[in-house]
Design an enzyme around this catalytic site. Structure first.
Site, short mmCIF file in Angstrom:
data_model
loop_
_atom_site.label_atom_id
_atom_site.label_comp_id
_atom_site.label_asym_id
_atom_site.label_seq_id
_atom_site.Cartn_x
_atom_site.Cartn_y
_atom_site.Cartn_z
N SER A 114 54.23 58.75 82.54
CA SER A 114 53.91 57.77 81.50
C SER A 114 52.40 57.52 81.47
O SER A 114 51.62 58.45 81.27
CB SER A 114 54.73 56.50 81.72
OG SER A 114 54.68 55.66 80.58
N ASP B 77 63.55 60.22 75.19
CA ASP B 77 62.34 59.57 75.70
C ASP B 77 61.71 58.66 74.65
O ASP B 77 61.65 59.00 73.46
CB ASP B 77 61.34 60.66 76.08
CG ASP B 77 60.37 60.26 77.16
OD1 ASP B 77 59.97 59.10 77.18
OD2 ASP B 77 60.03 61.14 77.98
N HIS C 217 62.94 58.14 79.34
CA HIS C 217 61.56 58.05 79.81
C HIS C 217 61.42 58.27 81.31
O HIS C 217 60.35 58.64 81.78
CB HIS C 217 60.99 56.67 79.42
CG HIS C 217 59.51 56.57 79.52
ND1 HIS C 217 58.66 57.45 78.88
CD2 HIS C 217 58.70 55.69 80.18
CE1 HIS C 217 57.40 57.12 79.14
NE2 HIS C 217 57.40 56.06 79.93
#
Length: 313
Positions: free
Chosen positions: A113, A253, A280
């Protein structure tokens, strides 16, 4: 198991502060296997939720390094620092401070991320010794991230969409109704494991206890971005990356395909993979598959890469 692997932790001086670092070493080191640095997300989410990537120490015979970025977790907290303090350049400097303190000159870099965004920020500067880069569940620009999340919101039930919009317009993003609606988005696009893994619960709890970095740079949640990262983009700098690069994402995601496609389009030789059925936190939803795929990529770009299999490239 993580509990069975040798780990050491200590604090590294960074500017006038301290960065907490944990090193997981393999019981049986693989000759030529370079160490892996793991960069957590947020910004401000701490290392907890990516700690299972340390299993690669046992599975691949390489050292794995986690650290809590400044402002969160076990590192120095700075709740009074001005917004201008929190920049990508700060975290690039912190990474190299940690790396140098550990005496590591050759290494792999994996970021999840925001950590993948930070990894790209590090890689575009072409540091010597960077053997490879793994970008996980990350956007190449926050504009593309926000556009993707906006599209995902249209797939939520109408009453959930209405609650999100109503409270965002009113500025009541701490209202229980808004938080419940946020959880519905997260169940679909942040982590699809039920119940949510404890490591992720712990990460969110530490962020909520001291949200300075997350709220300043990002905003109140994953899809309502109001912070200083809102205008961030690395797309025009991506051709400068010369390290072998792997891009991974999840089928559901919150980092949608349009947000990470520029990595594949602009980083020379970059390869990508989407983990089906995940969102995610692919590394928590399909941990064995995730680590096996990453391990093959890392082995291809180790110091002993001539002896490794060509599973990915």
């Amino acid at each position: 198991m993580l509990a069975d692997m040798p780990t050491t932790s200590h604090h590294v001086p960074f500017r006038d502060y301290e960065t907490w670092v944990q090193v997981t070493t393999p019981s049986s080191p693989e000759p030529g296997a370079l160490p892996l640095f793991v960069l957590h997300g947020g910004p401000g989410m701490a290392h907890n939720y990516v700690r299972n990537i340390a299993e690669l120490a046992a599975e691949t015979g390489r050292t794995v390094i986690h650290y809590d970025q400044i402002g969160c977790g076990n590192s120095t907290h700075l709740p009074d620092a001005p917004a201008a303090f929190w920049t990508p350049a700060l975290f690039v400097e912190e990474f190299h401070t940690v790396r140098a303190a550990l005496g590591i000159d050759e290494y792999h870099l994996l970021g999840q991320s925001w950590g993948g965004m930070l990894g790209a920020e590090i890689a575009v500067r072409r540091p010597p010794g960077l053997a490879s880069l793994v970008i996980c569940n990350s956007p190449a620009s926050m504009e593309l991230w926000m556009a993707g999340c906006a599209q995902l919101r249209t797939q939520l039930p109408p009453d959930i969409q209405a609650a999100l919009t109503r409270h965002e317009d009113a500025g009541t993003v701490d209202d229980p109704e808004y938080l419940a609606a946020t959880d519905e988005f997260y169940a679909r696009h942040l982590c699809r494991v039920v119940p949510m893994p404890q490591d992720l619960v712990d990460t969110i709890a530490q962020m909520e206890a001291e949200p300075t970095v997350y709220h300043t740079m990002n905003g109140p949640n994953e899809f309502h971005v109001m912070g200083t990262l809102g205008a961030w983009s690395i797309i025009d700098r991506l051709p400068a990356i010369n390290a072998p690069t792997l891009i991974v994402a999840g089928e559901f995601d919150e980092a949608t395909p349009d947000s990470w496609q520029p990595f594949l389009d602009h980083i020379p030789g970059a390869v990508g993979h989407v983990f089906p059925g995940t969102s995610h936190c692919s590394h928590l939803e399909k941990p064995r598959e995730f680590r096996a795929f990453v391990a093959a990529f890392l082995a291809n770009h180790d110091a002993n890469h001539d002896l490794a299999t060509d599973a990915l490239v």
